[in-house]
Design an enzyme around this catalytic site. Structure first.
Site, PDB file in Angstrom:
ATOM      1  N   GLU A 170      54.819   1.926 -36.443  1.00 47.35           N
ATOM      2  CA  GLU A 170      54.505   3.320 -36.049  1.00 47.35           C
ATOM      3  C   GLU A 170      55.589   3.923 -35.149  1.00 47.35           C
ATOM      4  OE1 GLU A 170      50.444   3.590 -34.572  1.00 47.35           O
ATOM      5  OE2 GLU A 170      49.653   3.250 -36.584  1.00 47.35           O
TER       6      GLU A 170
ATOM      7  N   GLU B 185      47.861  -0.575 -42.291  1.00 48.65           N
ATOM      8  CA  GLU B 185      46.743  -0.419 -41.350  1.00 48.65           C
ATOM      9  C   GLU B 185      45.811   0.639 -41.921  1.00 48.65           C
ATOM     10  OE1 GLU B 185      47.399   0.111 -37.116  1.00 48.65           O
ATOM     11  OE2 GLU B 185      49.235  -1.087 -37.224  1.00 48.65           O
TER      12      GLU B 185
HETATM   13  O1  AHR Z   1      45.049  -1.201 -34.876  1.00 53.95           O
HETATM   14  C1  AHR Z   1      45.121  -0.604 -33.615  1.00 53.95           C
HETATM   15  C2  AHR Z   1      46.417   0.177 -33.393  1.00 53.95           C
HETATM   16  O2  AHR Z   1      46.403   1.301 -34.227  1.00 53.95           O
HETATM   17  C3  AHR Z   1      47.697  -0.515 -33.746  1.00 53.95           C
HETATM   18  O3  AHR Z   1      48.197  -1.283 -32.710  1.00 53.95           O
HETATM   19  C4  AHR Z   1      48.627   0.623 -34.025  1.00 53.95           C
HETATM   20  O4  AHR Z   1      49.648   0.283 -34.942  1.00 53.95           O
HETATM   21  C5  AHR Z   1      47.710   1.724 -34.533  1.00 53.95           C
HETATM   22  O5  AHR Z   1      47.969   2.922 -33.901  1.00 53.95           O
END
Ligand code: AHR
Length: 495
Positions: free
Chosen positions: A171, A289
Site C-alpha cells: 500500500e 487483501e
Molecule cells: O489488514 C489490515 C491492514 O489493512 C493492512 O496492514 C494494510 O495493508 C491494510 O490497510
C-alpha cells in the site's frame, strides 16, 4: 421465472488455486496467540497452535501472504531470525505495538509447511529498499556458500526455501504507510528492486503495489504510472479492498459491484500500458487483501497507545458478512482469467475467519463457511453464467443492480459443475431454474438466517453454519431451487 444458464463450452479461465489465499500480518493477535502460542495446551513443539492449524487446513487456504500489511513497511527482517533469546523487542510503527520478534521468517516458513500453504512474501519498501530486499531474498532462496544463505543454514535450515511470490512493498499509495511514496517515486523503487531481485533468482513472481482501494484519489493513475515503469519486470499488480455496511444495507450486500468495477478498471489500465508498450506480455492481478472490515470502528494508529501485543480489529462476523464474503469470492472467480492470487485478510483474530482465545478455544467465524465451501468445491475451470429474467435491487452506492450474483466452475475429468450464487435481495426469495441436462444434484448448501445479525462465539461456535437445502429438485432436466433473501449458495451438479 429467473433462469441461470451455464455451459462447459463458455469458459472464463483456469482457476489458479492461489485465489484461495489468506494473509498473516504481525498485527494484533494474528501471529501471537493466533497461529503461534508456545505454552498453549494445543501448541506443537514449534509453538504453533495445532487447533488453529487444523482449522486453517479445513478452511482450504492455499497461499498466505506475510509479514504485512502496514507492518512490513518498517520491519527489519533480520530481527526475526536467529536465537530467540537474542532477538530485539522493537516498536512497530504501523500499529504502535511492541514486536517481540519471537516469530519471524524461519518460523513462518515452518508454519506454512505444516499448514500446507505457499508463502507469499512482502518486502519493506517503506523504511528500507533494494539492498534489504535482495538480502532477505538471498537468505531465503540461495543455496549455502555465501554469507546470507549461510546464516539461514546456521539457523538450522539447510535447504533454500524457494519462495516464489514477492510483493514489492505494501500500500505504498497510502499516506498512512510508513515511507509512503508518490506513484513516480514508488515506480522507480519497485523497478530497481525488481531488477535487483531478479538477479538473485530468475524464477520469481513479483507483485507491484496497486491502489489501497478504489476510492483513492490516485486510483487508476497510480497503476498506469507504476506499470509504465515496471511492465516487463513484474508479473502482477495488487488490489486491496475492504467493505463494511455504511449507508444502506442493500449497498453492503451488493459490495461485489465495487470489487467487480475495481478489477475491470485495473485490467483496463494494465492493458492500456500493454498497448503503449506494444508488449505481448499480460499483467495479472493479485487481490492480496480483501474482506469485510468495520473500518469506521477502528480509531486509527494514532488512537492507539504504545502497548504490548494486544487485540486489534477483532471483528465478529454476522450472517450478512458471510453472504458478502461469499459474493466477493464469486467476483474473484468471475475474473479467474486475470486474478491469479487473492488473499482473504487476515487469517486469524485480526478480521479473521478463525478466532482464538489466548490459552483457550479456537472457532470458525461465519465468513469461514463460504470460503471453505468455495475452496473445497470450486473446480479447475470457471464458466460464464448467464441469468435471464432475474430481479433487480436498488442500492444507494451502485444504483440498480441484479439481485442474483453468480459464477460456476467445471471439472472436465468428473463432469461436475459447481454453481455459486447469492440472492442479494433483502426482501424477496427467488425461485431459480437451472437447465442441467442429464446432470443430477449432488448437494445444495446455503448460508442464511432469519437473524441476519447472528454470529458465532466461543460459547456458541456453530450458531451459524451452512444448511442443507432439502427442497431443491431436478425435473425433466431443470433444477429448481429457492433462494431466501440475503443468502449464499453452493449448488453442485454431478454426472
Ligand atoms: O489488514 C489490515 C491492514 O489493512 C493492512 O496492514 C494494510 O495493508 C491494510 O490497510
Amino acid at each position: 421465472m429467473p433462469r441461470l444458464v451455464v455451459d462447459p463450452a463458455f469458459v472464463v479461465g483456469a482457476v489458479d488455486r492461489r485465489l484461495f489465499g489468506s494473509f498473516v500480518e504481525h498485527m494484533g493477535r494474528c501471529v501471537y496467540t493466533g497461529i503461534y502460542e508456545p505454552g498453549h495446551p494445543a501448541a506443537d513443539p514449534d509453538g504453533f497452535r495445532s487447533d488453529v492449524l487444523e482449522l486453517v487446513r479445513e478452511l482450504g487456504v492455499t497461499a498466505v501472504r506475510y509479514p504485512g500489511g502496514n507492518f512490513v513497511s518498517n520491519y527489519d527482517w533480520e530481527d526475526g531470525v536467529g536465537p530467540k533469546d537474542q532477538r530485539p523487542r522493537k516498536l512497530d510503527l504501523a500499529w504502535r505495538a511492541i514486536e517481540p520478534n519471537q516469530f519471524g521468517t524461519d518460523e513462518f516458513v515452518a508454519w506454512a509447511g505444516k499448514a500446507g500453504v505457499e508463502p507469499v512474501w512482502a518486502v519493506n519498501l517503506g523504511t528500507r529498499g533494494i539492498k534489504e530486499a535482495v538480502e532477505l531474498l538471498s537468505y531465503t532462496n540461495l543455496p549455502a556458500g555465501t554469507e546470507l544463505p549461510d546464516r539461514r543454514v546456521a539457523n538450522g535450515h539447510e535447504a533454500p526455501y524457494g519462495i516464489k511470490v514477492w510483493c514489492l512493498g505494501n500500500e505504498m499509495d497510502g499516506p498512512w504507510q510508513i515511507g509512503h511514496k508518490t506513484a513516480e517515486e514508488y515506480a522507480r523503487l519497485a523497478e530497481e528492486t525488481a531488477n535487483a531481485m531478479r538477479r538473485v533468482d530468475l524464477d520469481l513472481e513479483l507483485v507491484a503495489c496497486g491502489s489501497s482501494n478504489s476510492g483513492m484519489a490516485t486510483f487508476g493513475e497510480w497503476e498506469r504510472v507504476v506499470l509504465e515503469r515496471t511492465y516487463e519486470l513484474v508479473d502482477h499488480i495488487s488490489l486491496h479492498a475492504y467493505y463494511e455496511p455504511r449507508d444502506d444495507s442493500a449497498s453492503f450486500l451488493a459490495a461485489a459491484e465495487d470489487m467487480e468495477r475495481m478489477i475491470s478498471s485495473v485490467i483496463a489500465t494494465a492493458d492500456h500500458v500493454k498497448a503503449l508498450k506494444r508488449s505481448s506480455k499480460e499483467i495479472t492481478l493479485s487481490f492480496d487483501e480483501w474482506n469485510v472490515w468495520r473500518q469506521s470502528d477502528f480509531p486509527g494508529e494514532l488512537g492507539l497507545g504504545i502497548r504490548e501485543v494486544s487485540p486489534l480489529i477483532e471483528d465478529t462476523y454476522t450472517v450478512d458478512d458471510a453472504v458478502v464474503v461469499g459474493s466477493l469470492l464469486i467476483t474473484l472467480l468471475r475474473h479467474a482469467d486475470r486474478v491469479k492470487i487473492a488473499c482473504l485478510a487476515q487469517l486469524v483474530n485480526v478480521i479473521g475467519p478463525i478466532r482464538t482465545e489466548p490459552g483457550g478455544r479456537a472457532w470458525r467465524q461465519t465468513i469461514f463457511h463460504p470460503f471453505a465451501l468455495t475452496a473445497k468445491y470450486a473446480g479447475p475451470t470457471v464458466l460464464q453464467t448467464a441469468i435471464s429474467d432475474g430481479p433487480e435491487i436498488d442500492t444507494a452506492s451502485f444504483g440498480r443492480v441484479p439481485a442474483l450474483w453468480s459464477t460456476a466452475t467445471y471439472d472436465e475429468k468428473t463432469g461436475e459443475i459447481a454453481i455459486f450464487v447469492v440472492n442479494r435481495s433483502e426482501t424477496d426469495k427467488i425461485d431459480l431454474q437451472i437447465p442441467v441436462g442429464g446432470l443430477r444434484l449432488a448437494r445444495h448448501l446455503a448460508l442464511y438466517d432469519d437473524d441476519r445479525a447472528a454470529v458465532n462465539t466461543a460459547d456458541d461456535p456453530d450458531r451459524v453454519v451452512p444448511r442443507v437445502i432439502e427442497g431443491t429438485e431436478i425435473v425433466d432436466g431443470v433444477c429448481t431451487a429457492t433462494l431466501p433473501p440475503a443468502s449464499w449458495h453452493l449448488i453442485q451438479l454431478t454426472v
